[in-house]
Design an enzyme around this catalytic site. Structure first.
Site, PDB file in Angstrom:
ATOM      1  N   HIS A 176      -2.559   6.745   3.976  1.00 53.80           N
ATOM      2  CA  HIS A 176      -1.116   6.836   4.219  1.00 53.80           C
ATOM      3  C   HIS A 176      -0.577   8.102   3.549  1.00 53.80           C
ATOM      4  CE1 HIS A 176      -1.222   2.861   5.744  1.00 53.80           C
ATOM      5  NE2 HIS A 176      -0.496   2.208   4.851  1.00 53.80           N
TER       6      HIS A 176
ATOM      7  N   CYS B  27       0.816  -1.231   0.000  1.00 53.89           N
ATOM      8  CA  CYS B  27       0.000   0.000   0.000  1.00 53.89           C
ATOM      9  C   CYS B  27       0.848   1.279   0.000  1.00 53.89           C
ATOM     10  CB  CYS B  27      -0.962  -0.022   1.179  1.00 53.89           C
ATOM     11  SG  CYS B  27      -0.207  -0.486   2.733  1.00 53.89           S
TER      12      CYS B  27
HETATM   13  N1  LIG Z   1      -5.188  -2.859   5.424  1.00 54.77           N
HETATM   14  C1  LIG Z   1      -4.562  -2.398   4.357  1.00 54.77           C
HETATM   15  O1  LIG Z   1      -4.486  -1.178   4.142  1.00 54.77           O
HETATM   16  C2  LIG Z   1      -3.938  -3.326   3.379  1.00 54.77           C
HETATM   17  C3  LIG Z   1      -3.385  -2.788   2.223  1.00 54.77           C
HETATM   18  C4  LIG Z   1      -2.809  -3.632   1.274  1.00 54.77           C
HETATM   19  C5  LIG Z   1      -2.800  -4.977   1.504  1.00 54.77           C
HETATM   20  N2  LIG Z   1      -3.339  -5.488   2.652  1.00 54.77           N
HETATM   21  C6  LIG Z   1      -3.306  -6.949   2.833  1.00 54.77           C
HETATM   22  O2  LIG Z   1      -4.634  -7.445   2.779  1.00 54.77           O
HETATM   23  C7  LIG Z   1      -4.754  -8.566   3.661  1.00 54.77           C
HETATM   24  C8  LIG Z   1      -5.912  -8.313   4.629  1.00 54.77           C
HETATM   25  O3  LIG Z   1      -5.687  -7.136   5.350  1.00 54.77           O
HETATM   26  P1  LIG Z   1      -6.799  -6.428   6.238  1.00 54.77           P
HETATM   27  O4  LIG Z   1      -6.177  -5.147   6.659  1.00 54.77           O
HETATM   28  O5  LIG Z   1      -8.104  -6.414   5.561  1.00 54.77           O
HETATM   29  O6  LIG Z   1      -6.884  -7.437   7.518  1.00 54.77           O
HETATM   30  P2  LIG Z   1      -8.079  -7.708   8.524  1.00 54.77           P
HETATM   31  O7  LIG Z   1      -8.940  -6.508   8.690  1.00 54.77           O
HETATM   32  O8  LIG Z   1      -7.435  -8.291   9.728  1.00 54.77           O
HETATM   33  O9  LIG Z   1      -8.966  -8.840   7.785  1.00 54.77           O
HETATM   34  C9  LIG Z   1      -8.484 -10.139   7.608  1.00 54.77           C
HETATM   35  C10 LIG Z   1      -9.505 -10.963   6.817  1.00 54.77           C
HETATM   36  O10 LIG Z   1      -8.966 -12.268   6.606  1.00 54.77           O
HETATM   37  C11 LIG Z   1      -9.887 -13.243   7.054  1.00 54.77           C
HETATM   38  N3  LIG Z   1      -9.226 -14.428   7.590  1.00 54.77           N
HETATM   39  C12 LIG Z   1      -8.356 -14.504   8.613  1.00 54.77           C
HETATM   40  N4  LIG Z   1      -8.013 -15.789   8.838  1.00 54.77           N
HETATM   41  C13 LIG Z   1      -8.691 -16.535   7.937  1.00 54.77           C
HETATM   42  C14 LIG Z   1      -8.774 -17.924   7.669  1.00 54.77           C
HETATM   43  N5  LIG Z   1      -8.099 -18.827   8.383  1.00 54.77           N
HETATM   44  N6  LIG Z   1      -9.584 -18.334   6.656  1.00 54.77           N
HETATM   45  C15 LIG Z   1     -10.305 -17.452   5.943  1.00 54.77           C
HETATM   46  N7  LIG Z   1     -10.266 -16.117   6.153  1.00 54.77           N
HETATM   47  C16 LIG Z   1      -9.470 -15.664   7.134  1.00 54.77           C
HETATM   48  C17 LIG Z   1     -10.662 -12.543   8.156  1.00 54.77           C
HETATM   49  O11 LIG Z   1     -11.876 -13.226   8.377  1.00 54.77           O
HETATM   50  P3  LIG Z   1     -12.563 -13.262   9.850  1.00 54.77           P
HETATM   51  O12 LIG Z   1     -13.270 -11.938   9.992  1.00 54.77           O
HETATM   52  O13 LIG Z   1     -13.509 -14.403   9.727  1.00 54.77           O
HETATM   53  O14 LIG Z   1     -11.483 -13.464  10.844  1.00 54.77           O
HETATM   54  C18 LIG Z   1     -10.843 -11.164   7.541  1.00 54.77           C
HETATM   55  O15 LIG Z   1     -11.887 -11.185   6.600  1.00 54.77           O
HETATM   56  C19 LIG Z   1      -3.389  -8.746   4.305  1.00 54.77           C
HETATM   57  O16 LIG Z   1      -2.662  -9.679   3.529  1.00 54.77           O
HETATM   58  C20 LIG Z   1      -2.763  -7.387   4.171  1.00 54.77           C
HETATM   59  O17 LIG Z   1      -1.359  -7.438   4.166  1.00 54.77           O
HETATM   60  C21 LIG Z   1      -3.902  -4.699   3.591  1.00 54.77           C
END
Ligand SMILES: NC(=O)c1ccc[n+]([C@@H]2O[C@H](COP(=O)([O-])OP(=O)(O)OC[C@H]3O[C@@H](n4cnc5c(N)ncnc54)[C@H](OP(=O)(O)O)[C@@H]3O)[C@@H](O)[C@H]2O)c1
Length: 333
Positions: A242, A129
């Site tokens: 950011h 990001c």
């Molecule tokens: N946040 C950002 O700005 C951003 C930017 C670029 C990339 N990313 C990437 O995007 C990804 C998610 O980030 P996020 O910020 O959205 O995280 P988050 O808010 O913690 O969400 C994580 C998601 O993954 C699911 N999950 C976790 N464990 C799982 C499992 N065992 N099986 C199936 N689903 C599962 C969760 O489901 P539950 O609700 O059921 O736990 C939730 O839907 C990461 O790889 C991160 O590096 C994030």
């Protein structure tokens, strides 16, 4: 255009929620939407085009009949399930860092290297990001003046860490305001009213993994193998969007006037740069915006052919959900 069966893996997360909204907002040709998350979320309902869609548990059998899967459930889930999804005939657009530096996987920002989606073999990676937000301003300048190296510091919002980190900042602010003991679950130190020069894990070099993504991913996206970037990534108590302060050194002479002209024409970017009126991009006002914004454009006084500038952008959108949906649009073009 024929409609597609689209899946969002990690649908309940900070990025997943934005993916669902972005598919709707951009009128992506979704025929059917499947929402997948962990067993914890099974049965939860999320709205898409005014209708409730029930979240299902992600399993190895989830991908039959799905055309495009947007993954945002962390690197471990992507490593395990993206190859299974690709094998099932679905194109994966992956938000994690799992495949970004894999030679067989395109790493794409559509405004920069959209044509790279063509050589995918089932998986396409979405960039880091902070890198995405910085490159939205750096790449047009690179095209005009050829960037040699940058020095940069990031100011990264807590939503970049996910839904739990947003809760952590809210909770700590309430604890402080109410005179209670501050509790920590996500970050190693208090984030409310503080800044942490620490994003991601530390490498033996002393940089963090996040800091090295700017150079490594920047090289791949810009097709610029000698690009160098020395970055300090900082977590700040901002909920969303950011910012990155960049000092860039170019091969060709770069004036502020010429840079401004180049940036004004750049897609997905707005120039907000009027110091006399205190106008410059602020994350507060670039949250929930598709475009990134650049300002504080000036000659860098410590570099030859250098420019300093400041970029803000919503990392949940351009750094994640929006960019992923744009990759999907590029695929269907
Ligand atoms: N946040 C950002 O700005 C951003 C930017 C670029 C990339 N990313 C990437 O995007 C990804 C998610 O980030 P996020 O910020 O959205 O995280 P988050 O808010 O913690 O969400 C994580 C998601 O993954 C699911 N999950 C976790 N464990 C799982 C499992 N065992 N099986 C199936 N689903 C599962 C969760 O489901 P539950 O609700 O059921 O736990 C939730 O839907 C990461 O790889 C991160 O590096 C994030």
């Amino acid at each position: 255009m024929s409609s597609k069966h689209v899946a969002v893996v990690g649908a309940t997360g900070a990025v997943g929620i934005e993916m669902i909204k972005t598919l709707e907002k951009r009128k992506f040709p979704v025929g059917k939407l499947t929402l997948l998350a962990s067993a914890r979320s099974v049965g939860k309902k999320l709205k898409f085009r005014g209708e409730e869609v029930t979240v299902q548990e992600l399993t190895k059998k989830s991908f039959a009949g799905i055309d495009i899967a947007l993954f945002s459930a962390g690197g471990g889930i992507s490593k395990e399930f993206a190859p299974i999804a690709a094998q099932a005939g679905c194109v994966v657009i992956d938000n994690s860092s799992a495949f970004r530096m894999d030679d067989k996987v395109p790493l794409v920002i559509p405004e920069i290297n959209g044509a790279d989606v063509k050589w995918h073999k089932g998986i396409i990676a979405n960039p880091n990001c902070t890198t995405a937000v910085a490159l939205m301003a750096l790449y047009p300048l690179h095209q005009a003046f050829f960037v040699k190296r940058i020095f940069a510091s990031s100011y990264q919002a807590v939503s970049g860490t996910g839904a739990k980190a947003i809760e952590e900042l809210k909770r700590q602010i309430e604890q402080i305001v109410n005179g209670l003991k501050v509790t920590k679950e996500v970050y190693p130190h208090q984030i409310a009213f503080n800044v942490l020069p620490h994003v991601d894990s530390f490498l033996p070099s002393g940089y963090t993994k996040e800091e090295m993504k700017m150079e490594n991913e920047g090289r791949k996206i810009m097709h610029h193998p000698t690009f160098r970037a020395s970055v300090t990534c900082v977590r700040v108590p901002v909920y969303r969007a950011h910012s990155v302060a960049v000092s860039a050194e170019f091969e060709k002479p770069a004036t502020v006037e010429a840079a401004r002209e180049v940036l004004k024409k750049a897609p997905g970017l707005q120039v907000l740069d009027d110091p006399a009126k205190n106008e410059y991009p602020q994350p507060l006002f670039w949250a929930e915006q598709d475009d990134c914004a650049v300002g504080r454009i000036r000659r860098d006084c410590a570099l030859d052919n250098g420019l300093a500038f400041w970029v803000s952008g919503d990392q949940l959108l351009k750094g994640a959900a929006l960019n992923a949906v744009q990759i999907g649009e590029e695929l269907l073009r």
